[in-house]
Design a protein around this motif. Structure first.
Motif, PDB file in Angstrom:
ATOM      1  N   VAL A 123       0.803  -1.230   0.000  1.00  0.00           N
ATOM      2  CA  VAL A 123       0.000   0.000   0.000  1.00  0.00           C
ATOM      3  C   VAL A 123       0.834   1.277   0.000  1.00  0.00           C
ATOM      4  CG1 VAL A 123      -1.736   1.297   1.314  1.00  0.00           C
ATOM      5  CG2 VAL A 123      -1.936  -1.195   1.095  1.00  0.00           C
ATOM      6  N   ARG A 124       1.972   1.245   0.668  1.00  0.00           N
ATOM      7  CA  ARG A 124       2.754   2.469   0.835  1.00  0.00           C
ATOM      8  C   ARG A 124       3.061   3.172  -0.494  1.00  0.00           C
ATOM      9  NH1 ARG A 124       6.638   3.572   5.509  1.00  0.00           N
ATOM     10  NH2 ARG A 124       7.742   5.465   4.881  1.00  0.00           N
ATOM     11  N   PRO A 125       3.521   2.482  -1.530  1.00  0.00           N
ATOM     12  CA  PRO A 125       3.789   3.174  -2.794  1.00  0.00           C
ATOM     13  C   PRO A 125       2.548   3.785  -3.427  1.00  0.00           C
ATOM     14  CG  PRO A 125       4.858   1.024  -2.748  1.00  0.00           C
ATOM     15  CD  PRO A 125       3.906   1.057  -1.599  1.00  0.00           C
ATOM     16  N   LEU A 126       1.392   3.206  -3.138  1.00  0.00           N
ATOM     17  CA  LEU A 126       0.144   3.715  -3.715  1.00  0.00           C
ATOM     18  C   LEU A 126      -0.272   5.025  -3.056  1.00  0.00           C
ATOM     19  CD1 LEU A 126      -1.788   0.313  -3.880  1.00  0.00           C
ATOM     20  CD2 LEU A 126      -0.150   1.291  -5.509  1.00  0.00           C
ATOM     21  N   ILE A 127       0.028   5.156  -1.763  1.00  0.00           N
ATOM     22  CA  ILE A 127      -0.230   6.418  -1.074  1.00  0.00           C
ATOM     23  C   ILE A 127       0.698   7.496  -1.622  1.00  0.00           C
ATOM     24  CG2 ILE A 127      -0.151   7.606   1.153  1.00  0.00           C
ATOM     25  CD1 ILE A 127      -0.890   4.952   2.477  1.00  0.00           C
ATOM     26  N   THR A 128       1.973   7.151  -1.764  1.00  0.00           N
ATOM     27  CA  THR A 128       2.956   8.105  -2.294  1.00  0.00           C
ATOM     28  C   THR A 128       2.577   8.579  -3.689  1.00  0.00           C
ATOM     29  OG1 THR A 128       4.725   7.072  -0.998  1.00  0.00           O
ATOM     30  CG2 THR A 128       5.387   8.430  -2.875  1.00  0.00           C
TER      31      THR A 128
END
Length: 342
Positions: free
Chosen positions: A158-163
């Motif tokens: 998920v982290r890259p999608l938030i970024t």
């Protein structure tokens, strides 16, 4: 140069995994193995699968001469770890595998773990050990806090999608299946074979799982505003592995592209071709994490699936990856073994 390594909590699953990984490491030698409850025993008596290795006898932690140690892995239970680390030499490099130093806010730690932190100064200096996102900080750190295995899996997804700004931050659901070794090696009634086999069940339902503290901390920091996900873990009758299914709102192709771009140069994160979902059987015993993206039948929604080995990439492999950086060793050293299959 060969570095001298100590492993505290060597009689647990993550301790055994560290021994397995470091045994063939060209730049590390295991000098001390701490296990208070098993002190005096050989590693063959505690873990027969490691009997081929020449290793020091297990000792109590206070018997170890830390002046001869370059880096110490702490594979101890939470609360115990902070108390032990507070007494270790202040110049000793440490990778902690417990939950004690993951949360930066002491109040958040007390909220999730039910007791005040006993080593506030150390908590303040600790670097969060999600290697792919804190590489520079880890390289310069003295104390690194390994992530929770569930938290690592969800963040890789998920982290890259938030970024990248490709998902709705208020529409994130994580459904996660965990193998039983994630609960540790201590005797517990609910982990007996007759209690666990031939079924699986949800636990910490309704937002009580402690790894939610890591999700809150890390996702909110990346987003620059509060982000709270829905997260339910399930215990499955398997020895190793985590399979996480994430339900997100956003364009599936854009989500896949964001993940592929983020991990293009990462040695341990594999983004599968669009439409393909991973399996724990394809990462077992390895330091790899596989991520897949599938378009949902509902337009504008996607399913992101992540798989890793909770004992390796989710814990001890990640710890070794971090230790390599801290000691100036090539990050992938000792970690490029292929997964075990079948």
């Amino acid at each position: 140069m060969t570095y001298s390594i100590a492993i505290l909590g060597a009689s647990g699953y993550t301790g055994a995994e560290l021994i397995r990984l470091i045994a063939d490491h060209p730049d590390m030698t295991i000098t001390a193995l701490g296990a208070n409850s098993k002190a005096g025993l050989s590693i063959a008596q505690v873990f027969p699968h490691l009997r081929h290795l020449t290793l020091p006898t297990l000792v109590t932690i206070d018997q170890i001469d830390f002046a001869k140690i370059d880096l110490c892995f702490c594979a101890l239970p939470h609360k115990t770890s902070q108390e032990v680390i507070a007494k270790l030499p202040q110049d000793l490099k440490i990778v902690d595998l417990s939950a004690d130093f993951r949360l930066r806010d002491p109040a958040a730690y007390e909220q999730w773990y039910g007791n005040p932190h006993a080593a506030i100064d150390h908590q303040a200096e600790a670097v969060y050990g999600l290697t792919e996102f804190y590489r520079d900080e880890i390289t310069a750190a003295r104390l690194v806090a390994g992530t929770g295995c569930n938290a690592a899996t969800g963040q890789f997804m998920v982290r890259p999608l938030i970024t990248a700004g490709v998902i709705d931050l208020d529409e994130i659901i994580l459904d996660l299946k965990c193998a039983v070794s994630g609960a540790g090696r201590s005797l517990k009634e609910n982990l007996l074979h007759a209690e666990l086999s031939e079924g699986y069940h949800a636990y910490a339902v309704g937002g009580t799982h402690r790894h939610l503290g890591e999700f809150d901390q890390e996702f909110s920091a990346v987003a620059g505003r509060p982000v709270k996900v829905q997260f339910t873990p399930h215990l499955v009758p398997a020895n190793r592995g985590i399979l996480a299914t994430g339900y997100v709102k956003g364009d599936a192709q854009a989500i896949h592209a964001a993940l592929a771009a983020c991990y293009a140069s990462e040695p341990f994160i594999e983004v599968l071709p669009f439409g393909e979902a991973p399996s724990t059987r394809h990462v077992r015993g390895s330091n790899f994490c596989h991520i897949g993206v599938v378009a949902d039948r509902l337009p504008g929604r996607a399913i992101v699936v992540g798989a890793l080995d909770n004992l390796t990439k989710g814990s001890s492999g990640q710890a070794l990856q971090n230790a390599n950086l801290m000691l100036g060793i090539q990050e992938t050293t000792g970690l490029m073994m292929a997964p075990l299959f079948p």
